[in-house]
Motif scaffolding. Structure first.
Motif, PDB file in Angstrom:
ATOM      1  N   ALA A  43     101.894  51.855  71.005  1.00 50.66           N
ATOM      2  CA  ALA A  43     102.913  52.853  70.697  1.00 50.66           C
ATOM      3  C   ALA A  43     103.020  53.032  69.185  1.00 50.66           C
ATOM      4  CB  ALA A  43     104.266  52.427  71.269  1.00 50.66           C
ATOM      5  N   GLN A 114     110.477  47.328  71.581  1.00 56.08           N
ATOM      6  CA  GLN A 114     109.271  47.819  70.921  1.00 56.08           C
ATOM      7  C   GLN A 114     109.446  49.287  70.548  1.00 56.08           C
ATOM      8  OE1 GLN A 114     105.744  47.508  73.288  1.00 56.08           O
ATOM      9  NE2 GLN A 114     104.429  48.515  71.787  1.00 56.08           N
ATOM     10  N   ARG A 117     108.441  52.716  72.726  1.00 52.05           N
ATOM     11  CA  ARG A 117     108.249  52.375  74.139  1.00 52.05           C
ATOM     12  C   ARG A 117     109.578  52.524  74.878  1.00 52.05           C
ATOM     13  NH1 ARG A 117     105.920  46.643  76.651  1.00 52.05           N
ATOM     14  NH2 ARG A 117     105.881  47.322  78.838  1.00 52.05           N
ATOM     15  N   ASP A 130     106.806  53.359  82.679  1.00 56.01           N
ATOM     16  CA  ASP A 130     106.668  52.648  81.402  1.00 56.01           C
ATOM     17  C   ASP A 130     105.967  53.610  80.452  1.00 56.01           C
ATOM     18  OD1 ASP A 130     106.169  51.001  79.269  1.00 56.01           O
ATOM     19  OD2 ASP A 130     105.430  49.329  80.460  1.00 56.01           O
ATOM     20  N   ARG A 132     104.955  55.174  76.612  1.00 55.29           N
ATOM     21  CA  ARG A 132     104.733  54.866  75.200  1.00 55.29           C
ATOM     22  C   ARG A 132     104.358  56.143  74.452  1.00 55.29           C
ATOM     23  NH1 ARG A 132     101.941  48.834  75.302  1.00 55.29           N
ATOM     24  NH2 ARG A 132     103.159  48.110  77.082  1.00 55.29           N
TER      25      ARG A 132
END
Length: 357
Positions: A43, A114, A117, A130, A132
């Motif tokens: 990312a 993060q 993300r 999920d 990124r």
């Protein structure tokens, strides 16, 4: 999602039971799960979520899911609005054509530790996402990678969004090359055709809590016009919402050195506390009601200016009693969290007001 949390959790549980029990002669230990495709996706390290707020167009979409393969011949460009939530996450609302109407879907993307993300769960299908942010320059494009998981099934999604409907050929090449690098083929990749579908039909909760007259407590904005008018914006403005036929009108009255100034804008309700409007020479705006009670209201507006820049405005209204202690500091803290500066914030003084009839 990520390392396929549900599946991995079950595998770990089985492994712990196996290790705690006597091992039978010749019994094989279970192999570790295969690596997730997202493990190799990096990312954007210095990602700034405040700079991706506003309107985007869906330019390209790539996926290895069976659903995508069955639908891609009917898919067209969508309009996506990204707005912040009160707890610092991102609400993503996509509007797309479906048969003879425009349809809207909204998902909340939860930030992680993060940068770049986010995680989300489809409210309709229950799939885990999920996501990124792979690359973005904020003013032109954003390239995303998503791993979608539902039960044992895992699919990859690569998305390209842009501030304009037409993009440079180099960006299309970047999108396609990245998708193929993840193992997707030409059959998995789609450049979305243009569409005029911009906003969804009215839906969601009614506008009743907004109706009536409010008094401005504070406003914060990075818009150049706001900076030019800030010195004149001292006394509390009056903000009133009312219906004119099918239209929702927002009127603002404020006192300047030239007397009482008033303006009215027509809002289009898009559901879930979102409203859109346009002002000549200023651009297209999306106003989101972040929080509302009978006596307090916090609104956030994103404006896509004609020069391609996106400006933020945060408004704090009251009705009746004064805001509770600490509310003004919370407003300042939240404005700065959105990327605004102290010079962008104005707290209004009490004074003669400009009321609407």
């Amino acid at each position: 999602m990520g390392h396929l949390l549900g599946q991995l959790g079950a595998t770990l549980a089985s492994l712990l039971l196996l290790l705690s029990a006597p091992t039978a002669l010749g019994q094989r230990q279970k192999k570790p799960p295969p690596p997730s495709p997202i493990d190799n996706i990096q990312a954007v390290g210095n990602f700034d979520p405040n700079r991706v707020l506003g309107k985007w167009y869906g330019i390209g979409l790539a996926s290895n899911s069976n659903w995508f393969q069955g639908k891609k011949n009917h898919m067209k460009m969508c309009t996506t609005i990204i707005t912040p939530t009160a707890d610092g996450n991102m609400e993503v609302t996509a509007t797309f054509p479906k048969m003879d109407r425009c349809e809207k879907k909204t998902m909340t993307y939860i930030k992680t530790e993060q940068p770049g993300r986010f995680r989300a769960k489809s409210p309709r299908y229950g799939s885990e996402h999920d996501m990124r942010v792979v690359e973005t320059n904020y003013d032109e494009f954003i390239l995303m990678y998503t791993l979608k998981t539902k039960g044992p099934e895992t699919n990859q999604i690569v998305s390209l969004f842009a501030r304009d409907k037409d993009v440079r050929p180099e960006l299309l090449d970047k999108f396609q090359s990245f998708a193929k690098a993840q193992g997707l083929t030409d059959e998995n990749i789609l450049i979305l055709p243009h569409t005029e579908c911009a906003v969804a039909p009215t839906c969601g909760p009614p506008v009743t809590p907004l109706m009536g007259e409010w008094v401005g407590v504070a406003v914060a904005s990075d818009c150049p016009m706001f900076s030019a008018m800030k010195a004149e914006m001292k006394t509390e403005p009056v903000v009133k919402f009312w219906k004119d036929g099918a239209n929702l009108i927002c009127g603002t009255g404020f006192r300047t050195s030239k007397g009482c100034q008033k303006r009215e804008i027509t809002l289009k309700e898009n559901g879930n506390g979102h409203f859109t409007y346009s002002v000549p020479q200023m651009g297209d705006s999306v106003m989101t009601i972040l929080s509302i009670t009978p006596t307090l209201c916090l609104a956030h507006t994103l404006t896509n200016a004609p020069d391609g820049k996106v400006y933020i405005e945060l408004q704090f209204f009251k009705r009746g009693a004064e805001p509770p202690e600490g509310a003004k500091k919370q407003f300042s803290d939240y404005a700065i969290k959105l990327g605004l500066k102290e010079d962008n914030i104005v707290f209004f003084e009490k004074g003669e007001k400009c009321h609407f009839k």
